[in-house]
Design a protein around this motif. Sequence first.
Motif, PDB file in Angstrom:
ATOM      1  N   ALA A   1      22.675 -43.271   3.476  1.00 23.47           N
ATOM      2  CA  ALA A   1      22.205 -44.552   4.028  1.00 23.47           C
ATOM      3  C   ALA A   1      20.900 -44.378   4.797  1.00 23.47           C
ATOM      4  O   ALA A   1      20.749 -44.865   5.920  1.00 23.47           O
ATOM      5  CB  ALA A   1      23.288 -45.186   4.906  1.00 23.47           C
ATOM      6  N   LEU A   2      19.958 -43.692   4.170  1.00 23.82           N
ATOM      7  CA  LEU A   2      18.679 -43.407   4.822  1.00 23.82           C
ATOM      8  C   LEU A   2      17.829 -44.657   4.975  1.00 23.82           C
ATOM      9  O   LEU A   2      17.736 -45.466   4.063  1.00 23.82           O
ATOM     10  CB  LEU A   2      17.899 -42.372   4.007  1.00 23.82           C
ATOM     11  N   LYS A   3      17.198 -44.766   6.161  1.00 27.12           N
ATOM     12  CA  LYS A   3      16.290 -45.877   6.434  1.00 27.12           C
ATOM     13  C   LYS A   3      15.068 -45.340   7.158  1.00 27.12           C
ATOM     14  O   LYS A   3      15.146 -44.320   7.860  1.00 27.12           O
ATOM     15  CB  LYS A   3      16.964 -46.921   7.326  1.00 27.12           C
ATOM     16  N   VAL A   4      13.948 -46.027   7.005  1.00 30.42           N
ATOM     17  CA  VAL A   4      12.739 -45.664   7.741  1.00 30.42           C
ATOM     18  C   VAL A   4      13.056 -45.681   9.229  1.00 30.42           C
ATOM     19  O   VAL A   4      13.709 -46.599   9.733  1.00 30.42           O
ATOM     20  CB  VAL A   4      11.590 -46.639   7.398  1.00 30.42           C
ATOM     21  N   GLY A   5      12.629 -44.646   9.918  1.00 33.54           N
ATOM     22  CA  GLY A   5      12.867 -44.524  11.351  1.00 33.54           C
ATOM     23  C   GLY A   5      14.054 -43.643  11.700  1.00 33.54           C
ATOM     24  O   GLY A   5      14.197 -43.222  12.850  1.00 33.54           O
ATOM     25  N   ASP A   6      14.914 -43.339  10.707  1.00 33.41           N
ATOM     26  CA  ASP A   6      16.066 -42.475  10.960  1.00 33.41           C
ATOM     27  C   ASP A   6      15.613 -41.051  11.271  1.00 33.41           C
ATOM     28  O   ASP A   6      14.645 -40.555  10.685  1.00 33.41           O
ATOM     29  CB  ASP A   6      16.986 -42.396   9.734  1.00 33.41           C
ATOM     30  N   ALA A   7      16.347 -40.394  12.165  1.00 34.61           N
ATOM     31  CA  ALA A   7      16.159 -38.960  12.355  1.00 34.61           C
ATOM     32  C   ALA A   7      16.790 -38.268  11.147  1.00 34.61           C
ATOM     33  O   ALA A   7      17.859 -38.656  10.690  1.00 34.61           O
ATOM     34  CB  ALA A   7      16.830 -38.506  13.639  1.00 34.61           C
ATOM     35  N   ALA A   8      16.089 -37.297  10.609  1.00 33.12           N
ATOM     36  CA  ALA A   8      16.583 -36.571   9.444  1.00 33.12           C
ATOM     37  C   ALA A   8      16.005 -35.163   9.475  1.00 33.12           C
ATOM     38  O   ALA A   8      15.101 -34.870  10.259  1.00 33.12           O
ATOM     39  CB  ALA A   8      16.178 -37.281   8.153  1.00 33.12           C
ATOM     40  N   CYS A   9      16.529 -34.309   8.625  1.00 31.74           N
ATOM     41  CA  CYS A   9      15.969 -32.968   8.539  1.00 31.74           C
ATOM     42  C   CYS A   9      15.807 -32.583   7.075  1.00 31.74           C
ATOM     43  O   CYS A   9      16.584 -32.993   6.221  1.00 31.74           O
ATOM     44  CB  CYS A   9      16.826 -31.956   9.278  1.00 31.74           C
ATOM     45  N   ALA A  10      14.762 -31.827   6.823  1.00 28.72           N
ATOM     46  CA  ALA A  10      14.534 -31.243   5.504  1.00 28.72           C
ATOM     47  C   ALA A  10      15.059 -29.813   5.588  1.00 28.72           C
ATOM     48  O   ALA A  10      14.641 -29.041   6.452  1.00 28.72           O
ATOM     49  CB  ALA A  10      13.047 -31.253   5.160  1.00 28.72           C
ATOM     50  N   VAL A  11      16.010 -29.490   4.731  1.00 28.17           N
ATOM     51  CA  VAL A  11      16.599 -28.155   4.724  1.00 28.17           C
ATOM     52  C   VAL A  11      16.081 -27.442   3.483  1.00 28.17           C
ATOM     53  O   VAL A  11      16.271 -27.923   2.365  1.00 28.17           O
ATOM     54  CB  VAL A  11      18.142 -28.224   4.698  1.00 28.17           C
ATOM     55  N   ILE A  12      15.419 -26.309   3.698  1.00 28.93           N
ATOM     56  CA  ILE A  12      14.803 -25.585   2.589  1.00 28.93           C
ATOM     57  C   ILE A  12      15.493 -24.240   2.451  1.00 28.93           C
ATOM     58  O   ILE A  12      15.508 -23.437   3.378  1.00 28.93           O
ATOM     59  CB  ILE A  12      13.290 -25.393   2.836  1.00 28.93           C
ATOM     60  N   LYS A  13      16.093 -24.039   1.286  1.00 29.60           N
ATOM     61  CA  LYS A  13      16.722 -22.757   0.988  1.00 29.60           C
ATOM     62  C   LYS A  13      16.297 -22.369  -0.418  1.00 29.60           C
ATOM     63  O   LYS A  13      16.671 -23.020  -1.386  1.00 29.60           O
ATOM     64  CB  LYS A  13      18.237 -22.843   1.086  1.00 29.60           C
ATOM     65  N   SER A  14      15.499 -21.350  -0.499  1.00 33.71           N
ATOM     66  CA  SER A  14      14.977 -20.953  -1.790  1.00 33.71           C
ATOM     67  C   SER A  14      14.713 -19.451  -1.795  1.00 33.71           C
ATOM     68  O   SER A  14      14.298 -18.875  -0.794  1.00 33.71           O
ATOM     69  CB  SER A  14      13.667 -21.707  -2.061  1.00 33.71           C
ATOM     70  N   SER A  15      14.935 -18.852  -2.924  1.00 33.73           N
ATOM     71  CA  SER A  15      14.625 -17.429  -3.049  1.00 33.73           C
ATOM     72  C   SER A  15      13.196 -17.215  -3.523  1.00 33.73           C
ATOM     73  O   SER A  15      12.691 -16.101  -3.483  1.00 33.73           O
ATOM     74  CB  SER A  15      15.607 -16.767  -4.014  1.00 33.73           C
ATOM     75  N   ASP A  16      12.532 -18.279  -3.982  1.00 28.87           N
ATOM     76  CA  ASP A  16      11.166 -18.165  -4.474  1.00 28.87           C
ATOM     77  C   ASP A  16      10.272 -19.230  -3.835  1.00 28.87           C
ATOM     78  O   ASP A  16      10.672 -20.379  -3.717  1.00 28.87           O
ATOM     79  CB  ASP A  16      11.119 -18.374  -5.990  1.00 28.87           C
ATOM     80  N   VAL A  17       9.099 -18.814  -3.459  1.00 28.58           N
ATOM     81  CA  VAL A  17       8.071 -19.736  -3.008  1.00 28.58           C
ATOM     82  C   VAL A  17       6.840 -19.426  -3.836  1.00 28.58           C
ATOM     83  O   VAL A  17       6.390 -18.283  -3.902  1.00 28.58           O
ATOM     84  CB  VAL A  17       7.757 -19.590  -1.502  1.00 28.58           C
ATOM     85  N   ILE A  18       6.306 -20.426  -4.507  1.00 26.96           N
ATOM     86  CA  ILE A  18       5.137 -20.237  -5.350  1.00 26.96           C
ATOM     87  C   ILE A  18       3.915 -20.787  -4.610  1.00 26.96           C
ATOM     88  O   ILE A  18       3.938 -21.906  -4.100  1.00 26.96           O
ATOM     89  CB  ILE A  18       5.321 -20.969  -6.695  1.00 26.96           C
ATOM     90  N   VAL A  19       2.881 -19.980  -4.526  1.00 28.93           N
ATOM     91  CA  VAL A  19       1.645 -20.385  -3.851  1.00 28.93           C
ATOM     92  C   VAL A  19       0.541 -20.405  -4.890  1.00 28.93           C
ATOM     93  O   VAL A  19       0.423 -19.498  -5.711  1.00 28.93           O
ATOM     94  CB  VAL A  19       1.300 -19.391  -2.715  1.00 28.93           C
ATOM     95  N   GLY A  20      -0.270 -21.450  -4.870  1.00 31.33           N
ATOM     96  CA  GLY A  20      -1.405 -21.540  -5.788  1.00 31.33           C
ATOM     97  C   GLY A  20      -2.665 -21.869  -5.024  1.00 31.33           C
ATOM     98  O   GLY A  20      -2.626 -22.337  -3.889  1.00 31.33           O
ATOM     99  N   LYS A  21      -3.792 -21.583  -5.652  1.00 28.39           N
ATOM    100  CA  LYS A  21      -5.085 -21.897  -5.062  1.00 28.39           C
ATOM    101  C   LYS A  21      -5.949 -22.522  -6.131  1.00 28.39           C
ATOM    102  O   LYS A  21      -6.058 -21.982  -7.236  1.00 28.39           O
ATOM    103  CB  LYS A  21      -5.746 -20.641  -4.508  1.00 28.39           C
ATOM    104  N   ALA A  22      -6.521 -23.677  -5.804  1.00 29.15           N
ATOM    105  CA  ALA A  22      -7.368 -24.377  -6.768  1.00 29.15           C
ATOM    106  C   ALA A  22      -8.753 -23.783  -6.804  1.00 29.15           C
ATOM    107  O   ALA A  22      -9.232 -23.198  -5.886  1.00 29.15           O
ATOM    108  CB  ALA A  22      -7.443 -25.847  -6.423  1.00 29.15           C
TER     109      ALA A  22
END
Length: 68
Positions: A47-68
């Motif tokens: 029931a997400l709404k604008v203004g709600d407190a929330a958290c982004a949970v990131i769990k990953s074994s890989d992170v890809i980085v690129g450069k333009a």
Amino acid sequence: MKLSARNILNGTVTAVETGHVTTHVKIDIGGTIVTASITNEAAEDLALKVGDAACAVIKSSDVIVGKA
């Protein structure tokens, strides 16, 4: 809420954009916007709404980085 993930970014929901299958949730984490793509069902359950407190949970074994 206890999680095994160590990368938990607390913030505020700035947008909830519902599509046909997925919902894009934008969370402001101190001036930076993190966008998550979740199922519409998950968005309804949260029931997400604008203004709600929330958290982004990131769990990953890989992170890809690129450069333009």
